[in-house]
Design an enzyme around this catalytic site. Structure first.
Site, PDB file in Angstrom:
ATOM      1  N   ARG A  95       0.847  -1.197   0.000  1.00  0.00           N
ATOM      2  CA  ARG A  95       0.000   0.000   0.000  1.00  0.00           C
ATOM      3  C   ARG A  95       0.883   1.249   0.000  1.00  0.00           C
ATOM      4  O   ARG A  95       1.955   1.272   0.637  1.00  0.00           O
ATOM      5  CB  ARG A  95      -0.872  -0.013   1.256  1.00  0.00           C
ATOM      6  CG  ARG A  95      -1.863   1.123   1.384  1.00  0.00           C
ATOM      7  CD  ARG A  95      -2.929   1.085   0.340  1.00  0.00           C
ATOM      8  NE  ARG A  95      -4.083   1.926   0.658  1.00  0.00           N
ATOM      9  CZ  ARG A  95      -5.002   2.267  -0.240  1.00  0.00           C
ATOM     10  NH1 ARG A  95      -4.903   1.863  -1.495  1.00  0.00           N
ATOM     11  NH2 ARG A  95      -6.023   3.008   0.117  1.00  0.00           N
ATOM     12  N   THR A 373      -8.840   0.969 -10.162  1.00  0.00           N
ATOM     13  CA  THR A 373      -8.138  -0.163  -9.548  1.00  0.00           C
ATOM     14  C   THR A 373      -8.233  -1.376 -10.467  1.00  0.00           C
ATOM     15  O   THR A 373      -8.923  -1.356 -11.480  1.00  0.00           O
ATOM     16  CB  THR A 373      -8.749  -0.454  -8.147  1.00  0.00           C
ATOM     17  OG1 THR A 373      -8.750   0.752  -7.399  1.00  0.00           O
ATOM     18  CG2 THR A 373      -8.055  -1.532  -7.374  1.00  0.00           C
TER      19      THR A 373
HETATM   20  N1  GLY Z   1      -8.045   3.259  -3.863  1.00  0.00           N
HETATM   21  C1  GLY Z   1      -9.179   2.482  -3.586  1.00  0.00           C
HETATM   22  C2  GLY Z   1      -8.975   1.562  -2.432  1.00  0.00           C
HETATM   23  O1  GLY Z   1      -7.860   1.252  -2.088  1.00  0.00           O
HETATM   24  O2  GLY Z   1      -9.947   1.146  -1.845  1.00  0.00           O
END
Ligand code: GLY
Length: 561
Positions: A95, A373
């Site tokens: 992340r 995503t």
């Molecule tokens: N950027 C969308 C998520 O990580 O939920």
């Protein structure tokens, strides 16, 4: 199909018979499903070169950064859930991370949230983690070097590829913001200033060169070398706070997957800072008291799903954040707590949910420290399984490409709660647990999931589309495990989504008029959306062969090996 099936769904707005399914691929030695045929082919090439499912997934991820770069890429982050042939399960948390100079008030101007700054431009960018995670995955569990994963993407970036209608639409939709940044403008617009259109060739020489440098010099080129330097200098000159030192400090975090029993299966998911694993588990536990195959028809099932989603998302808004910074109670997935939440669900009425619940141990027992995503899944006959969800957040992320690099930088800072109660790009609200802080990871909804039966994987799945990822993943699990559907059937079925705030039940066109009427009669306020997210599923059948399917809502591809 695949666009044609979507057209049918949208135009007719009809419910699909269960026999309708997305194209399914089968394989004996391996399987992969991604949102783009070129990424799926890169994964197949990794299998052919002697790689395993981890190599195939890394090749898919790196190639998606070239052909699906508006959704994910090396400028973004990911969560990789791996179950190895040796029976080990783990999550590699790649992340993005807030820069060291980030503060809680970073996006507050004169007392008001500035979501423009959290979504576009230099301040929107968190330190990317995807490359570090792919590199660690192949180093520890793959058979091929990282350079093999990067090679197809480097070639396609250099040669170019023809963009489809979806890609062209996204450039057009974000044209004004992309034009603000010269390197993005140069890439996505013709010399007369018009956005690239369907059928145009997108050639990315800078990105090809960056991939080649990483292949030759390793991830240090990115995290400790010329790339980090170039980004740091550009940020300093353009009002950003991200520095080369932030890149050098970046670490992949290995986490134990959240393992939740669901009927006779075990569902593995990602723990915080993704909320995905927690809330997929919570919702399944709330549903477990019902026989969903016989729960009185589709409308009753959709009502139970919607009410469970609402309760889960209310908890998400209050409790969830990076566990290194905020106490995220383990009790959120406690069976008794989930049963107590389920008991609040009225089978006949949509009940108001005014706020979060109070899970057991709320002050004592904590998690340790696209339509946007993309998700891809892969598995091999040896027993290695991968579910990976990767993102640069919203389309084209921050819109920033630092000149000479070709790498689109994320806008993941918007996944923090920029101010309590102020919705982010997905309409999600959050609280102190997800406030901005230096070195903190923003809360995610990404839900890479692997389901075990008798300790062995039978399913790897996940989705794209912000908070709808959680709802899609639950619905796909229920359709496959409870209703006995195949991956292709599960993906074709119309979806619903509820995220507590706003208090709306979002429905796809395929939800039938009867079901809509019954949901409305129960008190749900329906809101139409043509598409609720994009999922990819691979599965092992009882005879040991693999089956995989790519979501028909995009022109992806599943392929067997
Ligand atoms: N950027 C969308 C998520 O990580 O939920």
């Amino acid at each position: 199909m695949r666009s044609s099936m979507l057209v049918v769904m949208v135009v007719l707005g009809c419910a699909f018979a269960l026999t309708v399914r997305a194209d399914e691929a089968t394989g004996r030695r391996g399987i992969v499903a991604t949102v783009h045929p070129l990424a799926t082919e890169a994964a197949l090439a990794a299998f052919s070169a002697g790689g395993n499912a981890i190599d195939a997934a890394a090749a898919a991820g790196a190639t998606l950064g070239v052909v699906d770069g508006f959704n994910s890429g090396l400028g973004g982050g990911c969560f990789i859930l791996i179950h190895t042939a040796a029976g080990e399960s783990l999550v590699l948390d790649g992340r993005e991370t807030a820069p060291a100079a980030a503060t809680a008030g970073l996006f507050v101007r004169d007392g008001k949230a500035d979501t423009g700054a959290s979504q576009t431009g230099p301040l929107a960018v968190g330190v990317p983690g995807a490359l570090a995670a792919y590199a660690e995955a192949v180093r520890r569990f793959g058979r091929l070097p990282l350079s093999a994963a990067l090679a197809p993407g480097a070639r396609i970036a250099g040669d170019g590829f023809v963009i489809d209608a979806g890609y062209a639409r996204k450039i057009a939709a974000k044209a004004d913001d992309l034009r603000r940044f010269p390197a993005s403008s140069e890439l996505f617009f013709t010399s007369d200033g018009s956005p690239l259109a369907v059928g145009d060739r997108l050639v990315q020489p800078d990105l090809a060169a960056s991939y080649a440098r990483i292949a030759a010099d390793g991830p240090d080129w990115f995290y400790r070398g010329p790339f980090a330097q170039a980004v740091g200098e550009w940020m300093a000159a353009h009002g950003g706070i991200l520095t080369a030192a932030d890149f050098a400090a970046y670490r992949v975090v290995e986490r134990a997957p959240l393992a939740t029993p669901y009927r006779r299966w075990t569902v593995l998911g990602s723990p915080p800072p993704s909320s995905g694993g927690v809330h997929v588990a919570q919702i399944l536990r709330m549903l477990e008291g019902h026989d969903l195959a016989a729960a009185g028809g589709t409308a009753v099932r959709e009502h139970l799903l919607a009410e469970s989603m609402k309760l889960a998302f209310a908890d998400r808004a209050h409790w969830l954040g990076d566990p290194a910074f905020a106490p995220v109670p383990r009790g959120l997935v406690d069976p008794a707590y989930c049963r107590a939440l389920a008991a609040r669900i009225d089978p006949d009425r949509a009940a108001p949910v005014t706020g979060p619940g109070v899970p057991p141990g709320a002050d004592a027992e904590f998690f340790s420290a696209g339509r946007h995503t993309t998700h891809f899944s892969a598995a091999d006959a040896e027993g290695n399984w991968v579910a990976c969800t990767a993102t640069i957040n919203t389309h084209f992320g921050s819109k920033v490409i630092v000149p000479g690099t070709g790498i689109i930088l994320n806008n993941e800072m918007d996944d923090f709660s920029v101010q309590p109660g102020v919705p982010n790009a997905f309409g999600l609200v959050g609280g102190a647990a997800n406030a901005v802080a230096p070195g903190k990871r923003p809360l995610s909804s990404m839900s890479p999931t692997i389901v075990l039966e008798d300790g062995r994987p039978i399913l790897a799945l996940g989705g794209a589309g912000g908070p709808t990822i959680i709802s899609q993943t639950v619905q796909n699990i229920v359709r496959i495990l409870d209703l006995g559907q195949t991956p292709g059937e599960a993906l074709v079925g119309a979806r619903i989504h509820h995220q507590w705030r706003p208090d709306r039940l979002v429905v796809e066109p395929g939800i039938s008029a009867d079901v809509r009427a019954m949901l409305t009669a129960r008190g749900h306020v329906l809101q139409d959306d043509a598409v609720i997210g994009v999922s990819q599923i691979v599965a092992r059948r009882p005879d040991g062969t693999f089956v995989g399917a790519s979501d028909p809502r995009v022109d992806g591809k599943a392929a067997g090996w």
